[in-house]
Write a protein that holds these residues in place. Structure first.
Motif, PDB file in Angstrom:
ATOM      1  N   SER A  82     -66.314  73.884 -71.279  1.00 53.84           N
ATOM      2  CA  SER A  82     -65.219  73.456 -70.406  1.00 53.84           C
ATOM      3  C   SER A  82     -63.909  73.373 -71.180  1.00 53.84           C
ATOM      4  N   PHE A 206     -66.176  67.361 -64.582  1.00 55.14           N
ATOM      5  CA  PHE A 206     -67.478  67.696 -65.170  1.00 55.14           C
ATOM      6  C   PHE A 206     -67.665  67.016 -66.523  1.00 55.14           C
ATOM      7  N   LYS A 211     -71.050  66.341 -63.382  1.00 55.41           N
ATOM      8  CA  LYS A 211     -71.209  66.909 -62.048  1.00 55.41           C
ATOM      9  C   LYS A 211     -69.935  67.662 -61.657  1.00 55.41           C
ATOM     10  N   THR A 212     -70.095  68.636 -60.770  1.00 48.60           N
ATOM     11  CA  THR A 212     -68.935  69.298 -60.190  1.00 48.60           C
ATOM     12  C   THR A 212     -68.328  68.385 -59.124  1.00 48.60           C
TER      13      THR A 212
END
Length: 221
Positions: A82, A206, A211-212
């Protein structure tokens, strides 16, 4: 406890936050150059682009060191990935701000914007700068709620972008094709800038939760 890993991830996020600050300042000054037909400001922004390259290289180096030295697995690995994606989003935001400066330089000494649309771009510039600062803030805090809230400014930007097209499609538009093309491209630059800021926020969600945004909303339901 993976103390060293989390410290290094926070250090990476600080560098990404610095990139956001530079991006926000660049868009603020690019908007100034656009609204005021200020050639000096536009040229200075374009001459200073190496500053972002330095930040981007620093972020990449920190992310690679996390991969090489901390051997992240599972969720940690996705957090580091990310970081690479966030750096790419911010770099794109920066390039979009420079595109605004380029239009201001190209049209100098004439203003690039007809009077009818100047107010739209003043507000779009304000929203863009606020989004860049907001992205910096959530990188510092890993506040998932604040990260999701960036979408409100993106929605406002989309509304302005749509209204801008209503002006362009008016049969009475008196400024010719070249001005219409400039306004169309500039509107797209601001709209995409906002989209990338929201993408940064999604990736921070995230990092903070694993989590999205969609998964968080489903869990809330």
């Amino acid at each position: 406890m993976r103390t060293v890993y989390h410290e290094q991830l926070a250090d990476l996020n600080r560098t990404l936050g610095d990139m956001c600050e530079l991006t926000g300042a660049t868009m603020e000054h690019a908007t100034q150059a656009l609204l005021q037909a200020d050639l000096g400001v536009a040229e200075q922004l374009l001459a200073d682009r190496e500053r972002m390259s330095v930040f981007a290289a620093e972020a990449e180096d920190k992310a690679f060191k996390l991969l090489a030295l901390q051997a992240p697995v599972a969720g940690e690995l996705r957090e580091v990935v990310s970081g690479f994606q966030i750096a790419a989003d911010i770099d794109r935001m920066y390039e979009l701000a420079l595109h605004v400066a380029k239009v201001a330089r190209l049209r100098h000494p004439e203003p690039a914007l007809p009077e009818e649309v100047r107010g739209y771009f003043a507000e779009m510039g304000r929203l863009a700068v606020r989004l860049a600062h907001g992205a910096h803030g959530v990188l510092d805090t890993l506040d998932a709620e604040a990260a999701l809230a960036l979408g409100a400014d993106d929605d406002a930007m989309d509304d302005l972008h749509r209204h801008l097209f209503s002006v362009l499609m008016d049969r009475e538009w008196p400024h010719g094709v070249a001005a219409a093309v400039d306004v169309t491209l500039l509107g797209r630059y601001y709209e995409r800038f906002a989209d990338h800021a929201v993408a940064v926020g999604r990736r921070v969600v995230f990092q903070a939760t694993g989590k999205t945004p969609e998964q968080l909303l489903q869990a809330a339901d």
